[in-house]
Scaffold this motif. Structure first.
Motif, mmCIF file in Angstrom:
data_model
loop_
_atom_site.group_PDB
_atom_site.id
_atom_site.type_symbol
_atom_site.label_atom_id
_atom_site.label_comp_id
_atom_site.label_asym_id
_atom_site.label_seq_id
_atom_site.Cartn_x
_atom_site.Cartn_y
_atom_site.Cartn_z
ATOM 1 N N SER A 196 57.004 -167.143 -46.043
ATOM 2 C CA SER A 196 58.070 -168.124 -46.297
ATOM 3 C C SER A 196 58.627 -167.923 -47.705
ATOM 4 C CB SER A 196 57.547 -169.554 -46.178
ATOM 5 O OG SER A 196 57.120 -169.848 -44.875
ATOM 6 N N VAL A 197 59.946 -168.006 -47.815
ATOM 7 C CA VAL A 197 60.634 -167.897 -49.100
ATOM 8 C C VAL A 197 61.554 -169.106 -49.216
ATOM 9 C CG1 VAL A 197 62.168 -166.493 -50.540
ATOM 10 C CG2 VAL A 197 60.552 -165.372 -48.965
ATOM 11 N N TYR A 248 60.242 -169.671 -54.482
ATOM 12 C CA TYR A 248 58.849 -169.618 -54.054
ATOM 13 C C TYR A 248 58.700 -168.565 -52.967
ATOM 14 C CZ TYR A 248 58.069 -174.249 -56.158
ATOM 15 O OH TYR A 248 57.951 -175.304 -57.017
ATOM 16 N N VAL A 249 57.670 -167.737 -53.079
ATOM 17 C CA VAL A 249 57.310 -166.780 -52.037
ATOM 18 C C VAL A 249 55.857 -167.060 -51.666
ATOM 19 C CG1 VAL A 249 57.084 -164.358 -51.386
ATOM 20 C CG2 VAL A 249 58.887 -165.055 -52.995
#
Length: 109
Positions: free
Chosen positions: A75-76, A53-54
């Protein structure tokens, strides 16, 4: 080459009336745009594939297994195959690029 604009992906997603729009699927990878409005409930269940997820914009939290952490633009988060996870406490509309490896659904069954 294939290339996309985030605004175009979101417009297509809105037209589909779904929170998730898959825009790429090849055997080893799939990609999609996932949008959750503030206050939304994330209906996800574990996937058979690894997932990245990015977060492009918004604020909330992600719960992965027994862990929880805040997410915001930049956030990754990696989620291994079959691990329960979901976004919670969404305070600002989350716009998330999602990558599955291999392609989503390829390991089911």
């Amino acid at each position: 080459m294939q290339a996309w604009e985030l605004a175009d992906l979101d417009a297509t997603r809105i037209e589909s009336e779904l929170a998730y729009h898959e825009f790429l699927s090849v055997p080893d990878l799939s990609g999609g745009l996932y949008v959750l409005e503030a206050g939304a409930t994330d209906p996800q269940s574990p996937h058979g594939e690894d997932e990245l997820y990015v977060v492009m914009s918004g604020r909330g939290r992600i719960v992965v297994g027994d862990e929880s952490r805040p997410v915001e633009a930049g956030s990754v988060v990696f989620v291994a195959a079959r691990v329960p996870h979901r976004f919670v406490d969404i305070t600002e509309r989350l716009v998330i690029l999602v990558a599955f490896g291999p392609a989503e659904g390829s390991r089911q069954g």
